[in-house]
Design a protein around this motif. Structure first.
Motif, PDB file in Angstrom:
ATOM      1  N   ASP A   1      37.882  43.552  37.766  1.00 27.35           N
ATOM      2  CA  ASP A   1      38.618  43.853  37.172  1.00 27.35           C
ATOM      3  C   ASP A   1      39.483  42.670  36.456  1.00 27.35           C
ATOM      4  O   ASP A   1      39.170  41.659  36.670  1.00 27.35           O
ATOM      5  CB  ASP A   1      39.555  44.802  37.288  1.00 27.35           C
ATOM      6  CG  ASP A   1      40.386  44.504  38.464  1.00 27.35           C
ATOM      7  OD1 ASP A   1      40.733  43.186  38.906  1.00 27.35           O
ATOM      8  OD2 ASP A   1      41.383  44.694  39.108  1.00 27.35           O
TER       9      ASP A   1
ATOM     10  N   SER B   1      41.594  40.437  38.306  1.00 27.08           N
ATOM     11  CA  SER B   1      41.167  39.921  39.028  1.00 27.08           C
ATOM     12  C   SER B   1      40.496  38.157  38.523  1.00 27.08           C
ATOM     13  O   SER B   1      40.996  37.338  38.629  1.00 27.08           O
ATOM     14  CB  SER B   1      39.731  40.173  39.413  1.00 27.08           C
ATOM     15  OG  SER B   1      40.925  41.159  40.566  1.00 27.08           O
TER      16      SER B   1
ATOM     17  N   ASN C   1      43.211  36.077  37.559  1.00 30.02           N
ATOM     18  CA  ASN C   1      43.780  35.192  38.260  1.00 30.02           C
ATOM     19  C   ASN C   1      43.410  34.536  38.905  1.00 30.02           C
ATOM     20  O   ASN C   1      43.518  33.778  39.487  1.00 30.02           O
ATOM     21  CB  ASN C   1      43.597  36.463  39.724  1.00 30.02           C
ATOM     22  CG  ASN C   1      44.376  36.475  40.765  1.00 30.02           C
ATOM     23  OD1 ASN C   1      44.678  34.990  41.122  1.00 30.02           O
ATOM     24  ND2 ASN C   1      45.155  37.741  41.588  1.00 30.02           N
TER      25      ASN C   1
ATOM     26  N   ASP D   1      40.825  47.750  39.665  1.00 24.39           N
ATOM     27  CA  ASP D   1      40.047  48.086  40.334  1.00 24.39           C
ATOM     28  C   ASP D   1      40.484  49.102  40.719  1.00 24.39           C
ATOM     29  O   ASP D   1      41.242  49.196  41.680  1.00 24.39           O
ATOM     30  CB  ASP D   1      39.958  46.949  41.103  1.00 24.39           C
ATOM     31  CG  ASP D   1      38.908  46.914  42.404  1.00 24.39           C
ATOM     32  OD1 ASP D   1      38.432  47.776  42.820  1.00 24.39           O
ATOM     33  OD2 ASP D   1      38.512  45.615  42.583  1.00 24.39           O
TER      34      ASP D   1
ATOM     35  N   ALA E   1      39.191  49.688  44.013  1.00 25.32           N
ATOM     36  CA  ALA E   1      40.237  49.642  45.604  1.00 25.32           C
ATOM     37  C   ALA E   1      41.013  48.421  45.595  1.00 25.32           C
ATOM     38  O   ALA E   1      41.744  48.579  46.516  1.00 25.32           O
ATOM     39  CB  ALA E   1      38.712  48.325  45.822  1.00 25.32           C
ATOM     40  N   THR E   2      42.414  48.317  44.235  1.00 27.14           N
ATOM     41  CA  THR E   2      43.813  47.948  44.601  1.00 27.14           C
ATOM     42  C   THR E   2      44.537  48.559  45.665  1.00 27.14           C
ATOM     43  O   THR E   2      45.141  50.022  44.716  1.00 27.14           O
ATOM     44  CB  THR E   2      44.594  47.804  43.451  1.00 27.14           C
ATOM     45  OG1 THR E   2      43.446  46.573  42.480  1.00 27.14           O
ATOM     46  CG2 THR E   2      45.378  46.777  43.097  1.00 27.14           C
ATOM     47  N   GLU E   3      45.273  48.599  46.378  1.00 23.73           N
ATOM     48  CA  GLU E   3      45.453  49.262  47.704  1.00 23.73           C
ATOM     49  C   GLU E   3      46.710  47.509  48.196  1.00 23.73           C
ATOM     50  O   GLU E   3      45.681  47.403  49.205  1.00 23.73           O
ATOM     51  CB  GLU E   3      44.700  49.545  48.414  1.00 23.73           C
ATOM     52  CG  GLU E   3      45.442  50.931  49.299  1.00 23.73           C
ATOM     53  CD  GLU E   3      46.220  51.911  49.120  1.00 23.73           C
ATOM     54  OE1 GLU E   3      46.033  52.337  47.767  1.00 23.73           O
ATOM     55  OE2 GLU E   3      47.402  52.218  49.777  1.00 23.73           O
ATOM     56  N   PRO E   4      47.776  48.021  48.585  1.00 25.75           N
ATOM     57  CA  PRO E   4      48.277  49.311  48.091  1.00 25.75           C
ATOM     58  C   PRO E   4      49.036  48.528  46.433  1.00 25.75           C
ATOM     59  O   PRO E   4      48.551  47.594  46.139  1.00 25.75           O
ATOM     60  CB  PRO E   4      49.283  48.315  48.967  1.00 25.75           C
ATOM     61  CG  PRO E   4      49.636  47.161  49.523  1.00 25.75           C
ATOM     62  CD  PRO E   4      48.241  47.048  49.610  1.00 25.75           C
ATOM     63  N   ASN E   5      49.214  49.214  45.882  1.00 22.40           N
ATOM     64  CA  ASN E   5      49.435  48.945  44.762  1.00 22.40           C
ATOM     65  C   ASN E   5      51.128  48.956  44.440  1.00 22.40           C
ATOM     66  O   ASN E   5      51.772  50.321  43.994  1.00 22.40           O
ATOM     67  CB  ASN E   5      48.851  49.585  43.410  1.00 22.40           C
ATOM     68  CG  ASN E   5      49.751  49.147  41.580  1.00 22.40           C
ATOM     69  OD1 ASN E   5      50.714  48.328  41.384  1.00 22.40           O
ATOM     70  ND2 ASN E   5      48.602  49.710  40.898  1.00 22.40           N
TER      71      ASN E   5
ATOM     72  N   PRO F   1      41.784  43.320  45.879  1.00 22.68           N
ATOM     73  CA  PRO F   1      42.937  43.420  45.274  1.00 22.68           C
ATOM     74  C   PRO F   1      43.743  43.975  45.655  1.00 22.68           C
ATOM     75  O   PRO F   1      43.855  45.161  46.758  1.00 22.68           O
ATOM     76  CB  PRO F   1      42.647  43.479  44.061  1.00 22.68           C
ATOM     77  CG  PRO F   1      41.279  43.665  43.227  1.00 22.68           C
ATOM     78  CD  PRO F   1      40.433  44.100  45.051  1.00 22.68           C
ATOM     79  N   ALA F   2      45.178  43.492  45.490  1.00 21.88           N
ATOM     80  CA  ALA F   2      46.610  45.142  46.203  1.00 21.88           C
ATOM     81  C   ALA F   2      47.903  43.985  45.183  1.00 21.88           C
ATOM     82  O   ALA F   2      47.548  43.168  44.482  1.00 21.88           O
ATOM     83  CB  ALA F   2      47.183  44.410  47.669  1.00 21.88           C
TER      84      ALA F   2
ATOM     85  N   ALA G   1      47.444  40.014  44.441  1.00 21.66           N
ATOM     86  CA  ALA G   1      46.867  39.788  45.195  1.00 21.66           C
ATOM     87  C   ALA G   1      45.573  39.254  45.437  1.00 21.66           C
ATOM     88  O   ALA G   1      45.070  41.007  45.469  1.00 21.66           O
ATOM     89  CB  ALA G   1      47.339  38.853  46.719  1.00 21.66           C
ATOM     90  N   LEU G   2      44.680  39.086  45.379  1.00 22.36           N
ATOM     91  CA  LEU G   2      42.969  39.020  45.369  1.00 22.36           C
ATOM     92  C   LEU G   2      42.271  39.401  47.119  1.00 22.36           C
ATOM     93  O   LEU G   2      41.385  40.256  47.075  1.00 22.36           O
ATOM     94  CB  LEU G   2      41.988  37.734  44.891  1.00 22.36           C
ATOM     95  CG  LEU G   2      41.126  38.185  44.177  1.00 22.36           C
ATOM     96  CD1 LEU G   2      41.075  38.658  42.729  1.00 22.36           C
ATOM     97  CD2 LEU G   2      40.311  36.441  43.290  1.00 22.36           C
TER      98      LEU G   2
ATOM     99  N   GLY H   1      44.350  41.209  49.624  1.00 23.80           N
ATOM    100  CA  GLY H   1      45.452  41.711  49.901  1.00 23.80           C
ATOM    101  C   GLY H   1      44.934  43.327  50.701  1.00 23.80           C
ATOM    102  O   GLY H   1      46.005  43.548  51.028  1.00 23.80           O
TER     103      GLY H   1
ATOM    104  N   ARG I   1      48.716  43.577  53.973  1.00 23.38           N
ATOM    105  CA  ARG I   1      49.797  43.502  53.351  1.00 23.38           C
ATOM    106  C   ARG I   1      50.821  42.474  53.753  1.00 23.38           C
ATOM    107  O   ARG I   1      51.224  40.679  52.848  1.00 23.38           O
ATOM    108  CB  ARG I   1      50.838  44.442  52.864  1.00 23.38           C
ATOM    109  CG  ARG I   1      51.873  43.896  51.943  1.00 23.38           C
ATOM    110  CD  ARG I   1      52.455  45.616  51.623  1.00 23.38           C
ATOM    111  NE  ARG I   1      53.204  45.013  50.939  1.00 23.38           N
ATOM    112  CZ  ARG I   1      54.864  44.809  51.363  1.00 23.38           C
ATOM    113  NH1 ARG I   1      54.742  44.708  52.820  1.00 23.38           N
ATOM    114  NH2 ARG I   1      56.056  45.043  50.598  1.00 23.38           N
TER     115      ARG I   1
END
Lengths: 112, 126, 86
Positions: free
Chosen positions: A32, A35, A38, A103, A105-109, B39-40, B87-88, B90, B93
């Motif tokens: 995404d 990233s 990043n 993405d 899969a971004t967890e936690p947000n 990612p997180a 954070a890539l 993540g 946590r």
């Protein structure tokens, strides 16, 4: 002495270019926009400062040492590091606020 | 308030090491088959107080490959200044928070001196 | 020396091309902004290396100016992403 300096220049320039290349590959493969913003800091925080340092060493070898050039090198390195991180902050914030697809899969947000 | 140049040098050297470590970690992930990125976005309440400390912390997080600051929430009422960090890697946590806390401890040691910096990291941010 | 210059230029060009491939594959705005940054820095690196081969003496001026000016492009892209809102 000159051979040693040339080897150092080579390591710095090619190493810096490899950092940029790693950023590009990471950009190609990550999923995404956030990233991708990043992974850019690997190129700007290490790649370009290394190349600038290699150029400086070669410059000293051919044109001799002077303080002003060293100062330019320090400005360039500080500029690459500070400017690119401030710019990435702004870009990351803008990308998130503009609703760029994340993405899944971004967890936690915790900013949701 | 100008920090001690020696401490700035120590922090800069440590940060350069972190940038190399982060770049190589991402590089090793992307040149091998399979992608371990997950990612997180985590909220990080800060111990930092002044604008200089907060913006230096945000820039240090961004310049390290693998973490980027998405937003800065200033101090409002009782809640401390908070950074939102993408954070890539993540998946864990706690691990992300621990690494960021280590960076913040080193930053406060740079700006406030060793004893005051370590002491302000002892208590929870408020 | 020439060998170093051309190897570095080749690696940087490859990086820029990979970024452009990324833009072709998926064009959400955030990726395009990130890739434009990458291509900018590749261009700066390529300029520095070609100037090194030509024994130019303004290289470090260019490097410091490029480092200081690069923020403008990124910040304007950030404004474009948010459609002018902050």
């Amino acid at each position: 002495m000159s051979a040693v300096l040339t080897v150092i220049t080579g390591v710095l320039c090619i190493g810096g270019a490899i950092f940029v290349l790693l950023s590009a590959i990471a950009m190609l493969r990550s999923r995404d926009g956030l990233s991708r913003i990043n992974v850019l800091s690997g190129a700007t925080g290490m790649g370009l400062p290394w190349i600038a340092t290699g150029v400086y060493i070669e410059h000293v070898q051919t044109h001799g040492f002077d303080v002003v050039t060293l100062l330019k090198l320090l400005v360039a390195i500080a500029g690459f590091v500070i400017m690119s991180s401030v710019a990435s902050n702004a870009l990351g914030r803008a990308a998130y606020r503009s609703g760029a697809p994340l993405d899944p899969a971004t967890e936690p947000n915790e900013l949701a | 308030m100008i920090p001690n140049p020696l401490r700035v040098g120590v922090y800069g050297a440590w940060l350069a090491g972190e940038v190399i470590r982060g770049a190589l970690r991402i590089g090793a992930d992307v040149v091998t088959p399979g992608l371990r990125m997950s990612p997180a976005i985590v909220a990080l309440p800060l111990h930092c107080e002044t604008d200089l400390e907060i913006s230096t912390m945000a820039s240090s997080i961004t310049i390290t490959p693998g973490t980027i600051t998405l937003g800065i929430a200033p101090r409002t009422g009782d809640s401390p200044p908070t950074l939102y960090v993408h954070a890539l890697y993540g998946a864990d946590r706690e691990e992300v928070i621990t690494e960021l806390r280590d960076m913040e401890r080193r930053l406060l040691v740079m700006t406030r001196g060793r004893q005051a910096g370590e002491r302000s990291m002892q208590e929870e941010p408020s | 020396m020439t060998v170093i210059v051309w190897i570095t230029v080749a690696i940087l060009l490859l990086a820029a091309v990979l970024g452009l491939v990324r833009v072709l594959l998926s064009r959400d705005d955030a990726s395009v902004a990130a890739v434009s940054d990458l291509v900018y820095f590749c261009a700066v690196g390529i300029f520095l290396m070609v100037g090194l081969a030509a024994e130019s003496i303004v290289l470090l001026d260019v490097a410091s100016l490029a480092a200081l000016i690069g923020i403008l492009a990124t910040v304007s892209l950030a404004r474009i992403l948010t459609r002018g809102r902050r």
